[in-house]
Motif scaffolding. Structure first.
Motif, PDB file in Angstrom:
ATOM      1  N   VAL A 131       0.856  -1.274   0.209  1.00  9.42           N
ATOM      2  CA  VAL A 131      -0.002   0.020  -0.069  1.00  9.42           C
ATOM      3  C   VAL A 131       0.998   1.298  -0.095  1.00  9.42           C
ATOM      4  CG1 VAL A 131      -0.359   0.008   2.537  1.00  9.42           C
ATOM      5  CG2 VAL A 131      -1.896   1.257   1.082  1.00  9.42           C
ATOM      6  N   VAL A 132       0.738   2.003  -0.794  1.00 10.28           N
ATOM      7  CA  VAL A 132       1.325   3.227  -1.011  1.00 10.28           C
ATOM      8  C   VAL A 132       0.468   4.460  -0.956  1.00 10.28           C
ATOM      9  CG1 VAL A 132       2.864   4.690  -2.694  1.00 10.28           C
ATOM     10  CG2 VAL A 132       2.896   2.147  -2.812  1.00 10.28           C
ATOM     11  N   PRO A 133       0.734   5.634   0.220  1.00 11.67           N
ATOM     12  CA  PRO A 133      -0.011   6.597   0.257  1.00 11.67           C
ATOM     13  C   PRO A 133       0.318   7.622  -1.182  1.00 11.67           C
ATOM     14  CG  PRO A 133       1.677   6.738   1.661  1.00 11.67           C
ATOM     15  CD  PRO A 133       1.966   5.230   0.973  1.00 11.67           C
ATOM     16  N   GLY A 134      -0.749   8.247  -1.419  1.00 13.99           N
ATOM     17  CA  GLY A 134      -0.602   9.014  -2.611  1.00 13.99           C
ATOM     18  C   GLY A 134      -1.553  10.040  -2.581  1.00 13.99           C
ATOM     19  N   SER A 135      -1.312  11.434  -2.995  1.00  8.31           N
ATOM     20  CA  SER A 135      -2.049  12.538  -3.397  1.00  8.31           C
ATOM     21  C   SER A 135      -2.079  12.788  -4.861  1.00  8.31           C
ATOM     22  CB  SER A 135      -1.678  13.703  -2.515  1.00  8.31           C
ATOM     23  OG  SER A 135      -1.442  13.459  -1.216  1.00  8.31           O
ATOM     24  N   PHE A 136      -3.074  13.313  -5.319  1.00 10.46           N
ATOM     25  CA  PHE A 136      -3.211  13.509  -6.795  1.00 10.46           C
ATOM     26  C   PHE A 136      -3.828  14.995  -6.933  1.00 10.46           C
ATOM     27  CE2 PHE A 136      -3.912   9.156  -6.028  1.00 10.46           C
ATOM     28  CZ  PHE A 136      -2.997   8.499  -7.285  1.00 10.46           C
ATOM     29  N   ILE A 137      -3.431  15.832  -8.059  1.00  9.58           N
ATOM     30  CA  ILE A 137      -4.073  16.932  -8.446  1.00  9.58           C
ATOM     31  C   ILE A 137      -4.582  16.652  -9.786  1.00  9.58           C
ATOM     32  CG2 ILE A 137      -4.272  19.399  -8.854  1.00  9.58           C
ATOM     33  CD1 ILE A 137      -1.907  19.641  -6.754  1.00  9.58           C
ATOM     34  N   PHE A 138      -6.081  16.702  -9.838  1.00 10.40           N
ATOM     35  CA  PHE A 138      -6.675  16.755 -11.463  1.00 10.40           C
ATOM     36  C   PHE A 138      -7.317  17.811 -11.706  1.00 10.40           C
ATOM     37  CE2 PHE A 138      -6.741  12.184  -9.848  1.00 10.40           C
ATOM     38  CZ  PHE A 138      -6.849  11.306 -11.055  1.00 10.40           C
ATOM     39  N   ASN A 139      -7.109  18.134 -12.746  1.00 13.29           N
ATOM     40  CA  ASN A 139      -7.561  19.387 -13.555  1.00 13.29           C
ATOM     41  C   ASN A 139      -8.682  18.725 -14.815  1.00 13.29           C
ATOM     42  OD1 ASN A 139      -6.433  21.951 -12.604  1.00 13.29           O
ATOM     43  ND2 ASN A 139      -4.475  20.896 -12.954  1.00 13.29           N
ATOM     44  N   CYS A 140      -9.787  19.225 -14.512  1.00 13.51           N
ATOM     45  CA  CYS A 140     -10.591  18.458 -15.488  1.00 13.51           C
ATOM     46  C   CYS A 140     -11.584  19.900 -16.134  1.00 13.51           C
ATOM     47  CB  CYS A 140     -11.909  17.682 -14.722  1.00 13.51           C
ATOM     48  SG  CYS A 140     -11.256  16.189 -13.818  1.00 13.51           S
ATOM     49  N   VAL A 141     -11.687  19.416 -17.432  1.00  4.66           N
ATOM     50  CA  VAL A 141     -12.719  20.320 -18.244  1.00  4.66           C
ATOM     51  C   VAL A 141     -13.742  19.585 -18.804  1.00  4.66           C
ATOM     52  CG1 VAL A 141     -10.582  21.618 -19.102  1.00  4.66           C
ATOM     53  CG2 VAL A 141     -11.179  19.719 -20.222  1.00  4.66           C
ATOM     54  N   GLN A 142     -14.860  20.200 -19.150  1.00  5.08           N
ATOM     55  CA  GLN A 142     -16.239  19.850 -19.708  1.00  5.08           C
ATOM     56  C   GLN A 142     -15.686  19.553 -21.116  1.00  5.08           C
ATOM     57  OE1 GLN A 142     -18.806  23.038 -18.300  1.00  5.08           O
ATOM     58  NE2 GLN A 142     -20.072  21.109 -17.702  1.00  5.08           N
ATOM     59  N   ASP A 143     -16.286  18.339 -21.492  1.00  2.00           N
ATOM     60  CA  ASP A 143     -16.035  18.007 -22.730  1.00  2.00           C
ATOM     61  C   ASP A 143     -17.157  17.039 -22.906  1.00  2.00           C
ATOM     62  OD1 ASP A 143     -15.219  16.369 -25.251  1.00  2.00           O
ATOM     63  OD2 ASP A 143     -12.979  16.969 -24.715  1.00  2.00           O
ATOM     64  N   SER A 144     -18.108  17.199 -24.315  1.00  2.00           N
ATOM     65  CA  SER A 144     -19.159  16.371 -24.286  1.00  2.00           C
ATOM     66  C   SER A 144     -18.577  14.982 -24.989  1.00  2.00           C
ATOM     67  CB  SER A 144     -20.293  17.020 -25.157  1.00  2.00           C
ATOM     68  OG  SER A 144     -19.403  17.282 -26.696  1.00  2.00           O
ATOM     69  N   ALA A 145     -17.385  14.906 -25.364  1.00  2.00           N
ATOM     70  CA  ALA A 145     -16.955  13.603 -26.061  1.00  2.00           C
ATOM     71  C   ALA A 145     -16.614  12.596 -24.916  1.00  2.00           C
ATOM     72  CB  ALA A 145     -15.827  13.946 -26.970  1.00  2.00           C
ATOM     73  N   GLY A 146     -16.292  13.113 -23.705  1.00  2.00           N
ATOM     74  CA  GLY A 146     -15.689  12.511 -22.468  1.00  2.00           C
ATOM     75  C   GLY A 146     -16.894  11.544 -21.651  1.00  2.00           C
ATOM     76  N   PRO A 147     -16.416  10.676 -21.054  1.00  2.00           N
ATOM     77  CA  PRO A 147     -17.421  10.007 -20.215  1.00  2.00           C
ATOM     78  C   PRO A 147     -18.086  11.096 -19.132  1.00  2.00           C
ATOM     79  CG  PRO A 147     -15.182   8.848 -20.414  1.00  2.00           C
ATOM     80  CD  PRO A 147     -15.157  10.052 -20.938  1.00  2.00           C
ATOM     81  N   LYS A 148     -19.216  11.034 -19.071  1.00  2.00           N
ATOM     82  CA  LYS A 148     -20.042  11.741 -18.190  1.00  2.00           C
ATOM     83  C   LYS A 148     -19.839  13.376 -18.251  1.00  2.00           C
ATOM     84  CE  LYS A 148     -20.041   8.201 -14.614  1.00  2.00           C
ATOM     85  NZ  LYS A 148     -21.337   7.926 -14.423  1.00  2.00           N
ATOM     86  N   GLY A 149     -19.326  13.787 -19.665  1.00  2.00           N
ATOM     87  CA  GLY A 149     -19.042  14.951 -19.905  1.00  2.00           C
ATOM     88  C   GLY A 149     -17.832  15.844 -19.711  1.00  2.00           C
ATOM     89  N   PHE A 150     -16.797  14.999 -19.212  1.00  2.00           N
ATOM     90  CA  PHE A 150     -15.634  15.491 -18.832  1.00  2.00           C
ATOM     91  C   PHE A 150     -14.432  14.940 -19.298  1.00  2.00           C
ATOM     92  CE2 PHE A 150     -18.576  16.565 -15.600  1.00  2.00           C
ATOM     93  CZ  PHE A 150     -18.434  18.026 -15.257  1.00  2.00           C
ATOM     94  N   LYS A 151     -13.383  15.588 -19.314  1.00  2.00           N
ATOM     95  CA  LYS A 151     -12.028  15.009 -19.704  1.00  2.00           C
ATOM     96  C   LYS A 151     -10.866  15.455 -18.736  1.00  2.00           C
ATOM     97  CE  LYS A 151     -12.413  13.322 -24.421  1.00  2.00           C
ATOM     98  NZ  LYS A 151     -11.745  13.480 -25.677  1.00  2.00           N
ATOM     99  N   VAL A 152      -9.797  14.836 -18.385  1.00  2.00           N
ATOM    100  CA  VAL A 152      -8.691  14.965 -17.552  1.00  2.00           C
ATOM    101  C   VAL A 152      -7.655  15.770 -18.372  1.00  2.00           C
ATOM    102  CG1 VAL A 152      -6.745  14.535 -16.114  1.00  2.00           C
ATOM    103  CG2 VAL A 152      -8.918  13.220 -16.044  1.00  2.00           C
ATOM    104  N   LYS A 153      -7.591  17.122 -18.120  1.00  2.00           N
ATOM    105  CA  LYS A 153      -6.534  17.858 -18.759  1.00  2.00           C
ATOM    106  C   LYS A 153      -5.058  17.811 -18.353  1.00  2.00           C
ATOM    107  CE  LYS A 153      -5.740  22.522 -20.880  1.00  2.00           C
ATOM    108  NZ  LYS A 153      -5.519  22.023 -22.199  1.00  2.00           N
ATOM    109  N   SER A 154      -5.065  17.691 -17.033  1.00  2.00           N
ATOM    110  CA  SER A 154      -3.597  17.467 -16.286  1.00  2.00           C
ATOM    111  C   SER A 154      -4.033  16.810 -15.066  1.00  2.00           C
ATOM    112  CB  SER A 154      -3.091  18.811 -16.240  1.00  2.00           C
ATOM    113  OG  SER A 154      -3.486  19.578 -15.162  1.00  2.00           O
ATOM    114  N   MET A 155      -2.771  16.138 -14.661  1.00  2.00           N
ATOM    115  CA  MET A 155      -2.684  15.334 -13.634  1.00  2.00           C
ATOM    116  C   MET A 155      -1.323  15.287 -12.774  1.00  2.00           C
ATOM    117  SD  MET A 155      -3.719  11.153 -12.472  1.00  2.00           S
ATOM    118  CE  MET A 155      -2.778  10.759 -13.915  1.00  2.00           C
TER     119      MET A 155
END
Length: 181
Positions: A131-155
């Motif tokens: 088990v490894v502890p981790g933290s993430f920062i996701f930047n998401c944008v609205q995109d109708s082509a993505g699942p549920k209307g979003f896509k990840v722009k950066s991580m």
């Protein structure tokens, strides 16, 4: 003195709790996590869940070139594992620069290809090698082509690789002297 603030949704969680799926960005990101851990995200084009110019920042601060190079760089962090599970512990989501940012903390459970004792237990009671502890920062944008209307722009990933490296040394997958090459 008062400070400028923005509204944020934050919650402590024990994995993917249904109550958190009410927030559309968290619903998308939990779907993203499930598709990465258990689905076919690794075998389909990265652009299904990520923008064409997706950027990944490694735990050592290295920012990889946008697109395919960032996607491959993220996958490289998982090549030593036969399977993995991201178990969310904390999330904070807020609007930023016309999109959404999510800061999260998770336990990342992994199994290695070399047999050994599984001593780490996830919330469902399943045993894992690491088990490894981790933290993430996701930047998401609205995109109708993505699942549920979003896509990840950066991580951006922040993680302690010491538990994984220590277990790989213990099982003979890596030699200590290889770490300094």
């Amino acid at each position: 003195m008062s400070y400028p603030t923005i509204q944020a949704y934050q919650a402590y969680t024990n994995g993917t709790e249904e109550r958190l799926r009410e927030h559309p960005v968290l619903d998308f990101l939990f779907h993203h996590q499930e598709s990465f851990d258990h689905g076919n995200m690794k075998t389909e084009p990265y652009t299904v869940f990520h923008t064409d110019d997706f950027t990944f920042t490694k735990t050592d601060g290295t920012v990889l070139p946008p697109g395919e190079a960032s996607w491959k760089g993220w996958l490289e962090g998982y090549v030593f594992f036969t399977e993995h599970l991201h178990e969310a512990r904390y999330v904070c989501v807020y609007e930023r620069d016309g999109g959404w940012e999510m800061v999260g903390v998770a336990n990342i459970y992994c199994n290695l290809p070399v047999p050994g004792e599984r001593t780490k237990t996830d919330l469902s009671g399943r045993k894992w090698d690491i088990v490894v502890p981790g933290s993430f920062i996701f930047n998401c944008v609205q995109d109708s082509a993505g699942p549920k209307g979003f896509k990840v722009k950066s991580m951006t990933l922040f993680g302690d690789r010491v538990p994984a490296v220590a277990e790989m040394i213990k099982r003979g997958m890596v030699k200590p002297e290889d770490l300094f090459k």
